[in-house]
Each structure stands twice: as structure tokens, then as C-alpha cells.
Write an enzyme that holds these catalytic residues in place. Structure first.
Site, short mmCIF file in Angstrom:
data_model
loop_
_atom_site.label_atom_id
_atom_site.label_comp_id
_atom_site.label_asym_id
_atom_site.label_seq_id
_atom_site.Cartn_x
_atom_site.Cartn_y
_atom_site.Cartn_z
N ASN A 1 0.85 -1.20 0.00
CA ASN A 1 0.00 0.00 0.00
C ASN A 1 0.88 1.24 0.00
O ASN A 1 2.11 1.14 0.03
CB ASN A 1 -0.95 -0.03 1.21
N ASP B 1 -4.06 -6.66 4.98
CA ASP B 1 -5.07 -7.53 5.59
C ASP B 1 -5.03 -8.94 4.99
O ASP B 1 -5.46 -9.89 5.63
CB ASP B 1 -6.47 -6.93 5.38
N LYS C 1 -13.73 0.23 15.33
CA LYS C 1 -12.40 -0.39 15.48
C LYS C 1 -11.88 -0.24 16.91
O LYS C 1 -11.24 -1.14 17.46
CB LYS C 1 -11.40 0.25 14.50
N LYS D 1 -11.22 -3.71 18.81
CA LYS D 1 -9.81 -4.08 19.05
C LYS D 1 -9.38 -3.77 20.49
O LYS D 1 -8.21 -3.90 20.82
CB LYS D 1 -8.90 -3.38 18.03
N LYS E 1 8.85 -16.84 -11.06
CA LYS E 1 8.06 -15.71 -11.58
C LYS E 1 6.86 -16.27 -12.34
O LYS E 1 7.02 -17.16 -13.19
CB LYS E 1 8.94 -14.87 -12.51
N PHE F 1 -4.53 3.04 14.67
CA PHE F 1 -4.84 4.02 13.63
C PHE F 1 -5.99 3.49 12.79
O PHE F 1 -6.16 2.28 12.68
CB PHE F 1 -3.61 4.24 12.73
N1 CTP Z 1 -3.83 -3.58 11.88
C1 CTP Z 1 -3.14 -4.65 12.41
N2 CTP Z 1 -3.10 -5.83 11.72
C2 CTP Z 1 -3.75 -5.96 10.54
C3 CTP Z 1 -4.47 -4.86 10.00
C4 CTP Z 1 -4.48 -3.68 10.70
O1 CTP Z 1 -2.56 -4.53 13.47
N3 CTP Z 1 -3.70 -7.13 9.90
C5 CTP Z 1 -3.86 -2.31 12.65
C6 CTP Z 1 -3.25 -1.13 11.95
O2 CTP Z 1 -1.90 -0.99 12.27
C7 CTP Z 1 -4.07 0.03 12.49
C8 CTP Z 1 -5.42 -0.59 12.78
O3 CTP Z 1 -5.21 -1.99 12.83
O4 CTP Z 1 -3.55 0.52 13.71
C9 CTP Z 1 -6.50 -0.29 11.79
O5 CTP Z 1 -6.08 -0.57 10.51
P1 CTP Z 1 -7.03 -0.35 9.25
O6 CTP Z 1 -6.37 -0.93 8.07
O7 CTP Z 1 -7.51 1.05 9.20
O8 CTP Z 1 -8.28 -1.20 9.64
P2 CTP Z 1 -8.63 -2.68 9.54
O9 CTP Z 1 -8.88 -3.16 10.92
O10 CTP Z 1 -7.64 -3.45 8.73
O11 CTP Z 1 -10.04 -2.61 8.81
P3 CTP Z 1 -10.40 -2.24 7.30
O12 CTP Z 1 -9.20 -2.59 6.46
O13 CTP Z 1 -11.57 -3.11 7.04
O14 CTP Z 1 -10.75 -0.79 7.28
#
Ligand code: CTP
Length: 398
Positions: free
Chosen positions: A208, A277, A335, A339, A287, A321
Site C-alpha cells: 500500500n 489484511d 475499530k 480491538k 516468476k 490508527f
Molecule cells: N492492523 C493490524 N493488523 C492488521 C491490520 C491492521 O494490526 N492485519 C492495525 C493497523 O496498524 C491500524 C489498525 O489496525 O492501527 C487499523 O487498521 P485499518 O487498516 O484502518 O483497519 P482494519 O482493521 O484493517 O479494517 P479495514 O481494512 O476493514 O478498514
């Protein structure tokens, strides 16, 4: 943080004197009121006019050159300074200070000040290693003088070794350090930053736009405020902050293992990383070749590190975050609850002035007790301090 602070910048005679100009610019840009004192030999390398123009203050070069009554009243530069910086500092000026010699404007003023003094030496490698110089530096350190040690490199004298003036950005950082209240002393803060990369094959990955800037700013500010910091970072091109344990990882799985193994020993965990995620169900060893008009990629879910920390929480303060593009408050408060967080920093990454790979951010802070604070547009460094102000308060140190 440097806004309105009076800083005396002492410049001594070395080829690195020109780098002091950059330091001056960093200080004035941060809002400091900088007064420059040059030794006579420093003026051989850079003209006082350069420093005068950029500091918008008169430059002092002569011993007992009393600054006009109108400008300073009865108070001397020594009394008015919040901080003294000597950059570059020659072996000569360091020797004089260690020996109690005050025979020019700079040494006289430094000796008379009660402000913290930060010294950035620059000299030939053999002078730097000379036992007499070493003793002088140790003596000054013992008396509370701060040092920003020189780095290795090609020296102007032709020798290769340590003695090169530290990067002005690091001297600037050390200046912030010297002026910081150590309100996070005793805290062990774990910060994650940057993106993760999930490999598809030896040449491709899913990732990302996260740059790591926000997490690095938090790690840097936490260390400056006295915390012992561990930074776990995904791939980032941003310069790593000094003075902390720094662990580089690539994938979400690696980040998870590094975070979980250190969670128990931390008092605060800030998950600023943009963790992927999902990862490819299988990484191809070779490859993947073009084949057909469409291509399917099966993904499997990564473990949510923050959620796992929330479930196993035992006393740590958890900061998460939420990067959103719609329904910011709704998604963020969900969240926070799900969490089991103490603080959630939410930002609309699609808003102007917020998001990835820029130096500013606009965030909302959501607390466990339902409070929401809206912060205006500010730099990521400022956002970092705002977050840490709340962390300090939640840890009973505000
Ligand atoms: N985070 C994490 N592990 C993951 C995904 C996210 O620890 N596999 C943490 C990120 O570091 C951040 C928080 O979760 O502090 C929220 O991340 P975000 O990507 O905004 O949310 P998600 O929980 O992944 O939900 P979504 O992608 O559905 O918005």
C-alpha cells in the site's frame, strides 16, 4: 516546540562551518530566534552576513561586543538563551571550554550561561582520537554538556574516518532533544510503521502507499520525550530515526511475530503501520508467467496484530490508527471497541493535507470513554506530539 525559543548558535573555524547555515535554516524554520556568535576563524570560512541575513539578528564576532541596550536591555545573550549549540566545534574550542578558558565572545558567553549546551564537533580523525581531546570531551560530558558525535566519512584533510560534522538534521533533532521535557521517561514504547509487503512471486508483491512517516515521527518524538523506543518497520525510504532499537520486517506475518514477542515488555504500543489484511494463499517460487486474458490470485487473511494485542492486553496502553475514506467516525469507533484500544487516531486519507507520503495530517482522536477530539491540519511531527501528549496523560504523566 522551538517556537519563540532563543538559541545561541556558536560557529567555529572549520570547513564544516557552511553546514551551520543549513542548521540555522532548520532552527529558524521551526520558529526559533537564533543569535549567531562566530569565532574570528569561522569568519574565514563563511561571512557573518550570511548568518545575519538568515537569522535576522546581528552576528556577534568580537569579544565584549555589547549588544545595544535597545535590543536586549540589561540581559546578555548568555542569560537569555534557552539553548546553546556549537556547530561545528573545533578541538580548540572544546579544549578551551574544558580548560576554563574564556578569551573570546563565544567561550565567554558559553561559560556564563546556565542554558543547556550542545556541542557538535568536527575535526581531523586523529585529533578526534587524541587522548587529550577525548579527556576534554569526557570532562565536558561529566559537567552536563551534550554532544552530537561526528560521523565517519571523507574528511576535508584527506583522511577517512570519524570527525565529519553530523548531519544538520540530526543536530537539529538533538537540539529538540535537549529542550524536551522527559515526560515519557520510564515508558517502553513499541511503534510500528510503514507498509507491509506480501509476496506473490520473486518479483511481485501486494502493498500500500504508506510511507512510514507518521510512525517514524511518533518513534522519534517518544524517544525525545525520554521513552525507550522500539520501532518495527515495514519497507520505507524514510531515514530511520537514531537512538532506538529498530527492526526491519517485510511481511505482515513477520511484523506480527516481532510485535507479539515484545508486547509483554512494552508499556505502550502504537500500531501506526499499514498492515496488509490479506496475503497470497501461496507464494510462487518462480516468476508467474503471463497466461490467458485474466489471472486469479487467491488471498488469505493475515492475522490482525492489533486485535490480537487487544485480546491479550495486560496493562499496556494500546493506540491504533484507522485510515478511512468514508464514514470516518463510525468505522473508527467500531475499530476502537472491537480491538479493545485506549486511543484511536483516525484519518480520512482522501482529504487534502492528510494521508500517505505527505508531511501533514488531519486526524481525530477517539478515546475509550467516548471522547472525540478534532485536531486541525498539522505536520506529522506535530501530530506525533499531540498523540504522545494524550498517551502521557493516559499513563498518568500529563
Ligand atoms: N492492523 C493490524 N493488523 C492488521 C491490520 C491492521 O494490526 N492485519 C492495525 C493497523 O496498524 C491500524 C489498525 O489496525 O492501527 C487499523 O487498521 P485499518 O487498516 O484502518 O483497519 P482494519 O482493521 O484493517 O479494517 P479495514 O481494512 O476493514 O478498514
Amino acid at each position: 516546540m522551538l517556537k519563540g525559543k532563543k538559541i545561541v548558535l556558536g560557529v567555529t573555524g572549520g570547513i564544516a562551518a557552511y553546514k551551520s547555515v543549513e542548521l540555522l535554516r532548520l532552527l529558524t524554520k521551526a520558529g526559533a530566534d537564533v543569535h549567531v556568535i562566530m569565532t574570528r576563524s569561522a569568519t574565514e570560512f563563511v561571512t557573518p552576513l550570511t548568518f545575519q541575513t538568515l537569522s535576522m539578528n546581528p552576528v556577534n564576532t568580537e569579544l565584549f561586543n555589547l549588544i545595544s541596550e535597545r535590543e536586549i536591555g540589561h540581559i546578555s545573550l548568555a542569560d537569555r538563551a534557552d539553548l546553546f549549540i556549537i556547530a561545528p566545534a573545533t578541538a580548540n574550542v572544546i579544549g578551551k571550554l574544558a580548560g576554563g578558558i574564556a578569551d573570546d565572545m563565544l567561550t565567554t558567553t558559553v561559560m556564563a550561561t546556565k542554558a543547556p549546551v550542545l556541542i557538535a564537533p568536527a575535526m581531523n580523525v586523529n585529533m578526534y582520537r587524541n587522548p587529550i581531546y577525548r579527556e576534554n570531551e569526557e570532562k565536558l560530558k561529566k559537567h552536563g554538556y551534550f554532544f552530537v558525535e561526528p560521523v565517519r566519512g571523507m574528511l576535508a584533510c584527506g583522511w577517512e574516518g570519524e570527525g565529519k560534522l553530523q548531519d544538520p538534521k540530526e543536530i537539529f533533532e538533538a537540539a529538540m532533544d535537549a529542550l524536551s521535557v522527559k515526560d515519557l521517561a520510564g515508558e517502553k514504547i513499541l511503534v510500528t510503521a510503514g507498509p507491509t509487503r506480501e509476496e506473490i512471486d520473486p518479483v511481485r508483491f501486494i502493498s500500500n502507499y504508506s510511507s512510514g512517516k507518521m510512525g517514524y515521527a511518533i518513534a522519534r518524538a517518544a524517544r525525545r520525550r525520554g521513552a525507550a523506543v522500539t520501532l518495527i518497520t515495514g519497507p520505507s525510504s524514510v531515514q530511520k530515526p537514531c537512538g532506538m532499537e529498530s527492526v526491519s520486517v517485510v511481511s505482515a506475518g513477520q511484523m506480527r511475530d516481532e510485535v507479539i514477542s515484545r508486547a509483554k515488555g512494552s508499556t505502550v504500543i502504537v500500531m501506526a503501520a499499514a498492515v496488509a489484511d490479506y496475503r497470497p494463499a501461496a507464494r510462487s517460487g518462480d516468476k508467474i508467467k503471463k497466461n490467458g486474458e485474466t489471472q486469479q490470485l487467491e488471498l488469505v487473511k493475515n492475522s490482525d496484530i492489533l486485535a490480537e494485542l487487544g485480546r491479550g492486553k495486560n496493562g499496556q496502553l494500546l493506540v491504533g490508527f484507522a485510515a478511512e475514506t468514508e464514514n470516518l467516525l463510525g468505522n473508527a469507533s467500531r475499530k476502537l471497541q472491537e480491538k479493545n484500544l485506549d486511543l484511536l487516531v483516525a484519518n480520512d486519507v482522501s482529504a487534502d493535507g492528510a494521508g500517505f507520503d505527505i508531511d501533514t495530517n488531519i486526524v481525530k482522536l477517539l478515546f475509550k470513554d467516548g471522547r472525540v477530539e478534532d485536531l486541525p491540519l498539522m505536520t506529522k511531527a506535530e501530530v506525533a506530539d499531540q498523540i504522545l501528549d494524550r498517551v502521557a496523560a493516559l499513563r498518568g504523566k500529563g
